[in-house]
Design a protein around this motif. Structure first.
Motif, PDB file in Angstrom:
ATOM      1  N   PRO A 117     -36.652 -15.428 -51.034  1.00 47.88           N
ATOM      2  CA  PRO A 117     -36.067 -14.112 -50.745  1.00 47.88           C
ATOM      3  C   PRO A 117     -37.045 -13.169 -50.035  1.00 47.88           C
ATOM      4  N   LEU A 118     -38.334 -13.224 -50.387  1.00 46.75           N
ATOM      5  CA  LEU A 118     -39.320 -12.399 -49.687  1.00 46.75           C
ATOM      6  C   LEU A 118     -39.439 -12.844 -48.235  1.00 46.75           C
ATOM      7  N   ALA A 119     -39.503 -14.137 -48.008  1.00 48.84           N
ATOM      8  CA  ALA A 119     -39.583 -14.646 -46.629  1.00 48.84           C
ATOM      9  C   ALA A 119     -38.382 -14.160 -45.820  1.00 48.84           C
ATOM     10  N   GLU A 120     -37.221 -14.223 -46.415  1.00 51.78           N
ATOM     11  CA  GLU A 120     -35.995 -13.793 -45.750  1.00 51.78           C
ATOM     12  C   GLU A 120     -36.051 -12.309 -45.379  1.00 51.78           C
ATOM     13  N   ARG A 121     -36.602 -11.483 -46.262  1.00 56.53           N
ATOM     14  CA  ARG A 121     -36.693 -10.041 -45.982  1.00 56.53           C
ATOM     15  C   ARG A 121     -37.800  -9.699 -44.986  1.00 56.53           C
ATOM     16  N   CYS A 122     -38.813 -10.547 -44.864  1.00 59.60           N
ATOM     17  CA  CYS A 122     -39.907 -10.297 -43.916  1.00 59.60           C
ATOM     18  C   CYS A 122     -39.535 -10.661 -42.476  1.00 59.60           C
ATOM     19  N   LEU A 123     -38.705 -11.664 -42.297  1.00 58.17           N
ATOM     20  CA  LEU A 123     -38.391 -12.165 -40.951  1.00 58.17           C
ATOM     21  C   LEU A 123     -37.885 -11.100 -39.981  1.00 58.17           C
ATOM     22  N   PRO A 124     -36.998 -10.180 -40.368  1.00 62.91           N
ATOM     23  CA  PRO A 124     -36.515  -9.188 -39.405  1.00 62.91           C
ATOM     24  C   PRO A 124     -37.608  -8.270 -38.841  1.00 62.91           C
ATOM     25  N   PHE A 125     -38.757  -8.219 -39.499  1.00 59.39           N
ATOM     26  CA  PHE A 125     -39.856  -7.382 -39.022  1.00 59.39           C
ATOM     27  C   PHE A 125     -40.621  -8.029 -37.867  1.00 59.39           C
ATOM     28  N   GLY A 126     -40.369  -9.297 -37.605  1.00 59.53           N
ATOM     29  CA  GLY A 126     -41.010  -9.958 -36.476  1.00 59.53           C
ATOM     30  C   GLY A 126     -42.359 -10.575 -36.782  1.00 59.53           C
ATOM     31  N   CYS A 127     -42.749 -10.638 -38.054  1.00 56.48           N
ATOM     32  CA  CYS A 127     -43.999 -11.296 -38.407  1.00 56.48           C
ATOM     33  C   CYS A 127     -43.738 -12.793 -38.583  1.00 56.48           C
ATOM     34  N   THR A 128     -44.811 -13.564 -38.641  1.00 61.12           N
ATOM     35  CA  THR A 128     -44.695 -14.991 -38.913  1.00 61.12           C
ATOM     36  C   THR A 128     -44.758 -15.170 -40.421  1.00 61.12           C
ATOM     37  N   VAL A 129     -43.828 -15.939 -40.964  1.00 59.06           N
ATOM     38  CA  VAL A 129     -43.783 -16.178 -42.403  1.00 59.06           C
ATOM     39  C   VAL A 129     -43.887 -17.681 -42.624  1.00 59.06           C
ATOM     40  N   ILE A 130     -44.865 -18.069 -43.445  1.00 57.93           N
ATOM     41  CA  ILE A 130     -45.058 -19.486 -43.758  1.00 57.93           C
ATOM     42  C   ILE A 130     -45.209 -19.648 -45.268  1.00 57.93           C
ATOM     43  N   ASN A 131     -45.018 -20.883 -45.721  1.00 56.96           N
ATOM     44  CA  ASN A 131     -45.312 -21.151 -47.123  1.00 56.96           C
ATOM     45  C   ASN A 131     -46.713 -21.732 -47.227  1.00 56.96           C
ATOM     46  N   ASP A 132     -47.158 -22.036 -48.436  1.00 53.45           N
ATOM     47  CA  ASP A 132     -48.526 -22.505 -48.621  1.00 53.45           C
ATOM     48  C   ASP A 132     -48.744 -23.930 -48.129  1.00 53.45           C
TER      49      ASP A 132
END
Length: 131
Positions: free
Chosen positions: A87-102
């Protein structure tokens, strides 16, 4: 600190509460070498990391999202957020940052939707006692 290609080292925010020790150590080594500027955010101090401990009344998710809102688009474009929290990854994506898991999986709208569907399906199976 500068990255090896002449560009400034990108900032990396890590949701530290769920980040494995091995990944923390790897990111800290990269930080020492100037390849990234890592910051661990957690609800408790993480040994050896210089963790930013969030206030007891806040969550790591809320702090990350609040910081994203305060950044300019170009700053967000260089940022990497590391989290296992779908859910955090999903909310971060619209900001245009790169989101990855560990594990290094890069999240986009499709991968987040797939992971969330699997997560929600597993939760439903557990709730029904069918695991």
């Amino acid at each position: 600190m500068a990255a090896t290609d002449g560009w400034p080292a990108p900032p990396v925010w890590v949701d530290g509460d769920s980040c494995p020790v091995e990944i923390r150590e790897l990111l800290l080594r990269w930080n020492e070498r100037g390849r990234v500027r890592v910051e661990f955010l957690a609800n408790r101090p993480l040994r050896g990391t210089g963790t930013t401990v969030v206030d007891p009344g806040q969550t790591v998710d809320a702090v990350i999202l609040e910081r994203l809102e305060g950044m300019s688009r170009p700053e967000r474009g260089r940022l990497i957020v590391v989290t296992r929290d779908i859910p955090l990854a999903e909310r971060c994506l619209p900001f245009g940052c790169t989101v990855i898991n560990d594990r290094g999986t890069v999240f986009d709208a499709a991968t987040v939707a797939e992971r969330r569907s699997i997560r929600d399906g597993n939760a439903e199976i557990r709730a029904l006692g069918l695991e």
